[in-house]
Every structure is written in structure tokens, then in C-alpha cells.
Design an enzyme around this catalytic site. Structure first.
Site, short mmCIF file in Angstrom:
data_model
loop_
_atom_site.label_atom_id
_atom_site.label_comp_id
_atom_site.label_asym_id
_atom_site.label_seq_id
_atom_site.Cartn_x
_atom_site.Cartn_y
_atom_site.Cartn_z
N ASN A 9 0.85 -0.89 -0.09
CA ASN A 9 0.32 -0.01 0.21
C ASN A 9 0.56 1.35 0.21
O ASN A 9 1.40 1.78 0.79
CB ASN A 9 -1.00 0.36 1.06
CG ASN A 9 -1.57 1.19 2.04
OD1 ASN A 9 -1.70 2.29 0.40
ND2 ASN A 9 -2.13 1.75 3.06
N LYS A 11 -0.08 4.10 -0.24
CA LYS A 11 -0.65 5.31 0.69
C LYS A 11 -0.07 6.65 -0.40
O LYS A 11 -0.02 6.71 -1.66
CB LYS A 11 0.13 5.68 2.21
CG LYS A 11 0.21 4.21 3.41
CD LYS A 11 -0.01 4.97 4.09
CE LYS A 11 0.09 3.30 4.98
NZ LYS A 11 0.00 3.28 5.89
N HIS A 94 -9.47 1.24 5.02
CA HIS A 94 -7.70 1.51 4.97
C HIS A 94 -8.45 1.79 6.46
O HIS A 94 -9.28 3.07 6.91
CB HIS A 94 -7.21 2.26 4.66
CG HIS A 94 -5.93 1.95 5.17
ND1 HIS A 94 -5.17 2.91 5.62
CD2 HIS A 94 -4.84 1.33 4.97
CE1 HIS A 94 -4.27 2.80 7.08
NE2 HIS A 94 -3.67 1.37 5.97
N GLU A 96 -7.15 4.59 7.66
CA GLU A 96 -6.44 6.41 7.63
C GLU A 96 -7.59 6.60 7.21
O GLU A 96 -7.72 7.58 6.23
CB GLU A 96 -5.18 6.23 6.25
CG GLU A 96 -4.11 5.62 7.49
CD GLU A 96 -2.51 5.34 7.10
OE1 GLU A 96 -2.92 5.11 5.69
OE2 GLU A 96 -2.30 4.58 7.22
N GLU A 166 -5.33 -5.48 10.49
CA GLU A 166 -4.67 -3.97 10.77
C GLU A 166 -4.73 -3.32 11.91
O GLU A 166 -5.72 -2.24 11.70
CB GLU A 166 -4.69 -3.11 8.82
CG GLU A 166 -4.11 -3.58 8.23
CD GLU A 166 -3.98 -2.84 7.17
OE1 GLU A 166 -2.63 -3.38 6.95
OE2 GLU A 166 -4.65 -1.55 6.78
N GLY A 172 2.40 1.68 11.13
CA GLY A 172 3.31 3.35 10.80
C GLY A 172 4.17 3.49 12.04
O GLY A 172 5.13 4.40 11.99
N SER A 211 3.14 -2.46 10.24
CA SER A 211 4.33 -2.69 10.84
C SER A 211 5.29 -4.29 10.27
O SER A 211 6.68 -4.20 11.02
CB SER A 211 5.39 -2.41 11.95
OG SER A 211 4.49 -1.09 12.33
C1 PEP Z 1 -1.01 0.27 6.45
O1 PEP Z 1 -1.12 0.92 5.91
O2 PEP Z 1 -1.48 -0.78 5.57
C2 PEP Z 1 0.36 -0.56 6.90
C3 PEP Z 1 0.16 -1.38 7.41
O3 PEP Z 1 1.73 0.13 7.34
P1 PEP Z 1 2.70 0.33 7.59
O4 PEP Z 1 3.82 -1.55 6.86
O5 PEP Z 1 3.35 1.22 7.75
O6 PEP Z 1 2.74 -0.08 8.87
#
Ligand code: PEP
Length: 249
Positions: A9, A11, A94, A96, A166, A172, A211
Site C-alpha cells: 500500500n 499510500k 483502510h 486512514e 490491521e 506506521g 509494521s
Molecule cells: C498500511 O498502511 O496498511 C500499513 C500496514 O502500514 P505500515 O506497514 O507502514 O505499518
């Protein structure tokens, strides 16, 4: 055993030059991994992704979609438009989008249905916030989020969706759910799908996101109900993304 899938992803990151380098690096390192992979790029770069990735081992997709079909919805992008760029996957809900754009689970469900109707695969994201995690509410929160999608999607079509767990506090942040913690949630999500369509639940790839990096991917993906990853930060460097792809057991 279900095949593993690793989805990047991106972003709101990228440029035409940076994308070209990243995609070339990923394609060059894919051979023989035995893992499927895809990149969900910002919408303006879908044509570039399609042009570079067509015929390769790397699929592509989008990060969001409108629940509406067409019309006076300024700034929105319909599922049919995404399908024109041969997207395989569309991320729906997501955290976000839920946090910064106030997307409810009901809206996320409508988006997933729009994606299915356009012949693509929604990746429905669920996850609890830090406060909910600390209050021990992870399972009820994700159950409610998934429940909204399951209430709207025809059970026969559940063979065509993916779920990504998630935990918001892990996205992040460098913090990650322990493999056992993530496994417990994934098993619960699969059981929830099984109540609607047992065959779909058995075959469904349920991804973990938050992460995931080359050094923790193996342990996470070794769990019986973790079928791959949705990757944010580590998807922006070919070396890291490939490290996760090659980390599978
Ligand atoms: C994401 O944005 O879906 C995500 C898992 O981000 P990160 O791997 O940076 O934690």
C-alpha cells in the site's frame, strides 16, 4: 495450505520516476518466490503501473474507491474506472480512510460491493485503535467492522474478497502485533466468514498489516491463519518489499 499474498500500500507516496525504479526493482527480484504480490498505487499512477506490470508476476490495484456508480461526485473515482486500468485489488476501509475521512463500516461495505460488481477483489481492512486495544476490545471491534461487510455482501461472493487485519496502533509505528495475538484475531475473522460461507472462509487469504518488515514477516506468516501481508512503509523500498515476499515459510 493457502498461498501467500503480499500487497504493498503505497499510500500518498511516489512520483513517475520513483515508481519506475521501485516497480523495476520489485519485478527483477520476484522470480521463484512462490508468493503472489501486488502494489496498490495512488490513482494517478494506475496507468503507469498497468503499463509496467502487465504480463509480470506483480499485480496492481487501488487504495480506495467510491461507493457510487457515476455522476456528480466531484473528486470521486468509481469502481468501473479502476477496472478500466485492470486493477485486481482495491483496498476498502483502510484505517486512514476511516480516521481522516470518517468512513463508517457501512460505507466500507458499500465500497466492497461496488468493487465486486466491477469484477475486482476488495481488500477489506479492519482493526482496533490503541485505546480499543488497551481496553481489550480488539475482537468485538473487528467483528463489528467485518460484520457490516458480511451483512451487505452476497454470501456466494465471499470467495472473491480478502480481509486485512490491521491494528491501528501498529500501522506506521514500528510496533507490531505478536504472531499469537494476530493469529487469534485472524482465526476469529475466518470463523466469522465461515458462518456465512464455509468454503470461502477456508480458501480466503486473510492478510496482516501493521509494521510488517522483512525481519518479522516470517514469524507472522508462519501462523496458520495469516496468509500474507498488507505492507505500508516497507513497500516503498524494493529491497524491503522483496525481503517480506521472500520471508514466507
Ligand atoms: C498500511 O498502511 O496498511 C500499513 C500496514 O502500514 P505500515 O506497514 O507502514 O505499518
Amino acid at each position: 495450505m493457502r498461498p501467500k499474498l503480499v500487497v504493498g500500500n503505497w499510500k500518498m507516496n511516489g512520483s513517475q520516476v520513483a515508481n519506475a525504479n521501485l516497480l523495476a526493482g520489485i519485478m527483477a527480484g520476484m522470480n521463484g518466490s512462490g508468493v503472489s504480490c501486488a502494489v496498490c498505487v495512488p490513482a494517478p499512477y494506475l496507468a503507469q503501473a498497468q503499463a509496467m506490470l502487465a504480463g509480470s508476476l506483480v499485480a496492481w490495484g487501488a487504495q480506495d474507491v467510491s461507493a457510487r456508480q457515476a455522476g456528480a461526485f466531484t473528486g470521486e473515482i468509481s469502481a468501473d474506472m479502476l477496472a478500466e486500468f485492470a486493477c485486481r485489488y482495491v483496498i476498502c476501509g483502510h484505517s486512514e480512510r476511516r480516521a481522516y475521512h470518517c468512513e463508517s463500516s457501512e460505507l466500507v461495505a458499500k465500497k466492497a460491493v461496488a468493487v465486486l460488481n466491477a469484477g475486482m477483489t476488495p481488500i477489506i481492512c479492519v482493526g482496533e485503535t490503541l485505546a480499543q486495544h488497551e481496553a481489550g476490545e480488539a475482537l468485538p471491534v473487528v467483528t463489528a467492522q467485518l460484520g457490516a461487510a458480511l451483512a451487505l455482501i452476497d454470501p456466494a461472493l465471499l470467495t472473491r474478497i480478502l480481509i486485512s487485519y490491521e491494528p491501528v496502533w501498529a500501522i506506521g509505528t514500528g510496533k507490531t502485533a505478536t504472531p499469537a495475538m494476530a493469529q487469534a484475531v485472524h482465526a476469529q475473522l475466518r470463523a466469522q466468514v465461515a458462518a456465512k460461507n464455509a468454503v470461502a472462509a477456508e480458501d480466503m487469504q486473510i492478510l496482516y498489516g501493521g509494521s510488517m518488515k522483512p525481519d518479522n514477516a516470517r514469524q507472522l506468516m508462519a501462523q496458520p491463519d495469516i496468509d500474507g501481508g498488507l505492507i505500508g512503509g516497507a513497500a516503498l523500498k524494493a529491497e524491503d518489499f522483496l525481503g517480506i515476499i521472500h520471508a514466507h515459510v
